[in-house]
Design a protein around this motif. Structure first.
Motif, mmCIF file in Angstrom:
data_model
loop_
_atom_site.group_PDB
_atom_site.id
_atom_site.type_symbol
_atom_site.label_atom_id
_atom_site.label_comp_id
_atom_site.label_asym_id
_atom_site.label_seq_id
_atom_site.Cartn_x
_atom_site.Cartn_y
_atom_site.Cartn_z
ATOM 1 N N VAL A 28 0.897 -1.309 -0.190
ATOM 2 C CA VAL A 28 0.068 0.013 0.004
ATOM 3 C C VAL A 28 0.875 1.258 0.080
ATOM 4 O O VAL A 28 0.641 2.130 -0.631
ATOM 5 C CB VAL A 28 -1.038 0.001 1.244
ATOM 6 C CG1 VAL A 28 -1.824 1.445 1.267
ATOM 7 C CG2 VAL A 28 -1.737 -1.037 1.011
ATOM 8 N N MET A 29 1.661 1.242 0.927
ATOM 9 C CA MET A 29 2.858 2.481 0.846
ATOM 10 C C MET A 29 3.639 2.600 -0.227
ATOM 11 O O MET A 29 3.645 3.718 -1.040
ATOM 12 C CB MET A 29 3.733 2.139 2.046
ATOM 13 C CG MET A 29 4.883 3.382 2.089
ATOM 14 S SD MET A 29 6.234 2.799 3.575
ATOM 15 C CE MET A 29 7.099 1.424 2.546
ATOM 16 N N PHE A 46 -7.624 8.757 0.254
ATOM 17 C CA PHE A 46 -7.805 7.270 0.980
ATOM 18 C C PHE A 46 -9.328 6.931 1.267
ATOM 19 O O PHE A 46 -9.892 6.063 0.924
ATOM 20 C CB PHE A 46 -7.081 7.036 2.335
ATOM 21 C CG PHE A 46 -5.719 6.453 2.452
ATOM 22 C CD1 PHE A 46 -5.520 5.164 1.948
ATOM 23 C CD2 PHE A 46 -4.629 7.545 2.321
ATOM 24 C CE1 PHE A 46 -4.286 4.806 2.092
ATOM 25 C CE2 PHE A 46 -3.346 6.810 2.473
ATOM 26 C CZ PHE A 46 -3.010 5.598 2.120
ATOM 27 N N LEU A 47 -10.151 8.224 1.388
ATOM 28 C CA LEU A 47 -11.359 7.919 1.699
ATOM 29 C C LEU A 47 -12.308 7.914 0.645
ATOM 30 O O LEU A 47 -13.481 7.376 0.437
ATOM 31 C CB LEU A 47 -11.941 9.168 2.699
ATOM 32 C CG LEU A 47 -11.231 9.203 4.142
ATOM 33 C CD1 LEU A 47 -11.888 10.328 4.776
ATOM 34 C CD2 LEU A 47 -11.771 7.947 4.744
ATOM 35 N N SER A 48 -11.672 8.442 -0.489
ATOM 36 C CA SER A 48 -12.624 8.441 -1.920
ATOM 37 C C SER A 48 -12.694 7.239 -2.268
ATOM 38 O O SER A 48 -13.461 7.050 -3.272
ATOM 39 C CB SER A 48 -11.914 9.486 -2.759
ATOM 40 O OG SER A 48 -10.575 9.127 -3.172
ATOM 41 N N LEU A 49 -11.313 6.253 -2.236
ATOM 42 C CA LEU A 49 -11.551 4.973 -2.783
ATOM 43 C C LEU A 49 -11.440 5.116 -4.266
ATOM 44 O O LEU A 49 -11.768 4.085 -5.171
ATOM 45 C CB LEU A 49 -12.673 3.982 -2.513
ATOM 46 C CG LEU A 49 -12.887 3.796 -1.071
ATOM 47 C CD1 LEU A 49 -14.114 2.822 -0.962
ATOM 48 C CD2 LEU A 49 -11.772 3.319 -0.485
ATOM 49 N N LYS A 50 -10.999 6.358 -5.045
ATOM 50 C CA LYS A 50 -10.645 6.584 -6.402
ATOM 51 C C LYS A 50 -9.438 6.517 -6.779
ATOM 52 O O LYS A 50 -9.125 6.404 -8.032
ATOM 53 C CB LYS A 50 -11.248 7.889 -6.671
ATOM 54 C CG LYS A 50 -12.830 8.109 -6.601
ATOM 55 C CD LYS A 50 -13.366 9.377 -7.049
ATOM 56 C CE LYS A 50 -15.004 9.293 -6.887
ATOM 57 N NZ LYS A 50 -15.435 10.626 -7.222
ATOM 58 N N THR A 51 -8.273 6.235 -5.573
ATOM 59 C CA THR A 51 -7.193 6.173 -6.132
ATOM 60 C C THR A 51 -6.670 4.770 -6.072
ATOM 61 O O THR A 51 -7.308 3.715 -5.491
ATOM 62 C CB THR A 51 -6.318 7.161 -5.243
ATOM 63 O OG1 THR A 51 -6.395 6.651 -4.008
ATOM 64 C CG2 THR A 51 -6.595 8.474 -5.367
ATOM 65 N N ASP A 52 -5.480 4.361 -6.676
ATOM 66 C CA ASP A 52 -4.910 3.073 -6.818
ATOM 67 C C ASP A 52 -4.634 2.494 -5.255
ATOM 68 O O ASP A 52 -4.792 1.633 -4.573
ATOM 69 C CB ASP A 52 -3.943 2.921 -7.460
ATOM 70 C CG ASP A 52 -4.085 3.139 -9.028
ATOM 71 O OD1 ASP A 52 -5.449 2.806 -9.212
ATOM 72 O OD2 ASP A 52 -3.205 3.324 -9.838
ATOM 73 N N ARG A 55 -7.754 2.140 -3.128
ATOM 74 C CA ARG A 55 -8.408 0.602 -3.394
ATOM 75 C C ARG A 55 -7.680 -0.523 -2.978
ATOM 76 O O ARG A 55 -8.463 -1.439 -2.301
ATOM 77 C CB ARG A 55 -8.735 0.641 -4.696
ATOM 78 C CG ARG A 55 -9.715 1.523 -5.418
ATOM 79 C CD ARG A 55 -10.332 1.147 -6.828
ATOM 80 N NE ARG A 55 -9.297 1.655 -7.745
ATOM 81 C CZ ARG A 55 -9.244 2.701 -8.494
ATOM 82 N NH1 ARG A 55 -10.367 3.461 -8.200
ATOM 83 N NH2 ARG A 55 -8.387 3.237 -9.220
ATOM 84 N N GLN A 56 -6.335 -0.519 -2.875
ATOM 85 C CA GLN A 56 -5.354 -1.521 -2.408
ATOM 86 C C GLN A 56 -5.683 -1.365 -0.845
ATOM 87 O O GLN A 56 -5.546 -2.552 -0.423
ATOM 88 C CB GLN A 56 -3.866 -1.092 -2.781
ATOM 89 C CG GLN A 56 -3.011 -2.027 -2.117
ATOM 90 C CD GLN A 56 -3.410 -3.604 -3.423
ATOM 91 O OE1 GLN A 56 -3.820 -3.382 -4.379
ATOM 92 N NE2 GLN A 56 -2.379 -4.398 -2.841
ATOM 93 N N ALA A 57 -5.637 -0.249 -0.310
ATOM 94 C CA ALA A 57 -5.927 -0.405 1.138
ATOM 95 C C ALA A 57 -7.240 -1.152 1.674
ATOM 96 O O ALA A 57 -7.226 -1.737 2.612
ATOM 97 C CB ALA A 57 -5.719 1.098 1.858
ATOM 98 N N LEU A 58 -8.455 -0.720 0.702
ATOM 99 C CA LEU A 58 -9.596 -1.278 0.975
ATOM 100 C C LEU A 58 -9.348 -2.997 0.869
ATOM 101 O O LEU A 58 -9.715 -3.573 1.805
ATOM 102 C CB LEU A 58 -10.388 -0.724 0.016
ATOM 103 C CG LEU A 58 -11.904 -1.564 0.087
ATOM 104 C CD1 LEU A 58 -12.726 -1.196 1.520
ATOM 105 C CD2 LEU A 58 -12.849 -0.975 -1.122
ATOM 106 N N PHE A 59 -8.795 -3.304 -0.334
ATOM 107 C CA PHE A 59 -8.622 -4.924 -0.486
ATOM 108 C C PHE A 59 -7.779 -5.468 0.681
ATOM 109 O O PHE A 59 -7.880 -6.563 1.155
ATOM 110 C CB PHE A 59 -8.141 -5.150 -1.793
ATOM 111 C CG PHE A 59 -9.089 -5.180 -2.795
ATOM 112 C CD1 PHE A 59 -10.014 -6.143 -2.839
ATOM 113 C CD2 PHE A 59 -9.129 -4.115 -3.752
ATOM 114 C CE1 PHE A 59 -10.974 -5.922 -3.667
ATOM 115 C CE2 PHE A 59 -9.981 -3.956 -4.585
ATOM 116 C CZ PHE A 59 -11.032 -5.070 -4.739
ATOM 117 N N PHE A 60 -6.894 -4.669 1.318
ATOM 118 C CA PHE A 60 -6.001 -4.952 2.261
ATOM 119 C C PHE A 60 -6.952 -5.347 3.651
ATOM 120 O O PHE A 60 -6.717 -6.244 4.320
ATOM 121 C CB PHE A 60 -4.889 -3.782 2.708
ATOM 122 C CG PHE A 60 -4.183 -4.020 3.766
ATOM 123 C CD1 PHE A 60 -3.805 -5.322 4.311
ATOM 124 C CD2 PHE A 60 -3.441 -3.026 4.618
ATOM 125 C CE1 PHE A 60 -3.047 -5.742 5.301
ATOM 126 C CE2 PHE A 60 -2.674 -3.390 5.460
ATOM 127 C CZ PHE A 60 -2.332 -4.559 5.770
#
Length: 411
Positions: A28-29, A46-52, A55-60
């Motif tokens: 993620v970093m 991070f909150l928008s979930l529109k950046t790579d 989204r990677q953090a969400l799947f994390f």
């Protein structure tokens, strides 16, 4: 968390889990570092979930939740999962992906052969895992290929092959060979004028005759002796109304073991009890929890493969028609959704879902009323089985997601 789950989780290798956490966090970093631009609002990113990286953090996080669930689950749960069942999702996606490729020209035999391999290799693996019933489901993907341009001749050949197999089981080998020879002779007689102009026609007729005789003499006996299990062979014979005599004591013993707990199995005990239960339902049924056959466990596997007889006895003919009508509406809705897709991928996937559902529904219902051999095919969303319910649900929800994005052209 109860003591049992605590005990299960405590046995996990913590260093393995920490290594996963560290590597995923580094991922993620690194993605954040690679995509961050000066002036970007990090929190909003991070909150928008529109950046790579968001989204990677969400799947994390999702992966971590799934991991916790897995750690708190008894390992016996995974032993009970049927990989062949879940594999249908990935085969459907893989076939849809292949058919949607720009370079795929499905009018060419090579492309058709590759699609057949994608569908049937998992079937072969299922047979190796002694899951013959589930293996047959993969043949439903031929309907997808037919929609995407597979010549109708292939389906005609498939149907003819099925007729030949049934004839092989019903007729004496020598009698069937004579019938095939007579049919070949009639074709030669009616096409005699064309044969005089093109010798290849005669060669084609003789080749087809040779293949058919080979199938009934060698292929069918080999499959029934070395691929199917003895109890499966017996069920197929029961379905076509012919007695099956085990070839050896081991086969007879296996059939006997499969009949344990089913009273005295005379070959089609399951089907007979199922038909009795359905007939007991009459027009309107006996009511919920009032069926004598299903209430007192006269029907083996009445919560899994024979769940339809429970509905038939409880709610009768009317209830069964209503129940099957819901399935018909579902299938028609899936086909409607398939035809409104702009992308080949989404359309092929939708037809794959419809084909798998149709195969399961038709075979299961026919199985419970004695029109098809008992091969262990669950009824979608109704039969007991976590893997089955999960597989059908995921297939349907993926379709819903693709349909929601139908304005996009997915390749």
């Amino acid at each position: 968390m109860n003591e049992r789950n605590s005990y299960i989780a405590s046995g996990a290798d913590k260093s393995l889990i920490w290594l996963w956490f560290i590597l995923s966090a580094i991922g993620v970093m690194s993605i954040f570092s690679a995509t961050y631009h000066d002036g970007d609002n990090v929190l909003q990113g991070f909150l928008s979930l529109k950046t790579d990286y968001s989204r990677q953090a969400l799947f994390f996080v999702i992966s971590g939740i799934a991991g916790i669930f897995i750690l708190l689950t008894d390992s016996k749960f995974f032993i009970q999962i049927q990989p062949a069942d879940i594999c249908k999702i990935f085969v459907n996606l893989a076939l849809a992906k292949y058919l949607s490729r720009v370079e795929t020209n499905f009018s060419k035999p090579r492309s058709q052969l590759i699609a057949v391999v994608i569908a049937l290799v998992p079937a072969a693996l299922s047979i190796m895992q002694k899951e013959t019933g589930l293996a047959l489901v993969y043949f439903s993907f031929f309907l997808v290929m037919f929609r995407e341009g597979l010549p109708p001749l292939v389906l005609i050949i498939g149907f003819s092959f099925a007729v030949l197999v049934v004839a092989t089981l019903l007729l004496d080998p020598n009698v069937l060979a004579l019938i095939l020879t007579a049919i070949a002779g009639l074709f030669i007689y009616f096409f005699r004028s064309k044969i005089k102009r093109q010798r290849t026609v005669l060669f084609a007729i003789i080749s087809i005759w040779f293949v058919c005789v080979g199938v009934q003499r060698f292929m069918v006996p080999f499959v029934f002796d070395h691929v199917f299990q003895p109890y499966q062979v017996k069920r197929i014979y029961d379905a076509i109304g012919k007695d099956y005599v085990p070839k050896n004591e081991a086969a007879a013993k296996e059939i006997e073991e499969k009949s344990v707990g089913k009273k005295k199995d005379n070959g089609d005990y399951n089907v007979k009890q199922s038909k009795i239960a359905i007939s007991n339902g009459g027009l309107l049924g006996k009511g919920l929890l009032k069926g004598t056959q299903t209430r007192y466990d006269f029907v083996p596997e009445q919560r899994t493969d024979f769940i339809f007889c429970t509905i038939g006895e409880g709610f009768g003919f009317v209830g069964s028609v209503v129940f099957l009508s819901i399935y018909i509406i579902l299938l028609l809705r899936i086909v409607t959704i398939a035809e409104r897709q702009r992308s080949v991928f989404s359309r092929a996937y939708a037809y794959g879902v419809a084909s798998v559902f149709f195969f399961h529904i038709s075979i299961n219902v026919c199985m419970t009323i004695g029109l098809a051999p008992v091969i262990g095919i669950p009824l979608p969303f109704v039969s007991y089985g976590g893997t089955s319910l999960l597989t059908f649900s995921v297939m349907l929800f993926i379709l819903a997601r693709l349909d929601a994005d139908r304005q996009m052209v997915l390749r």
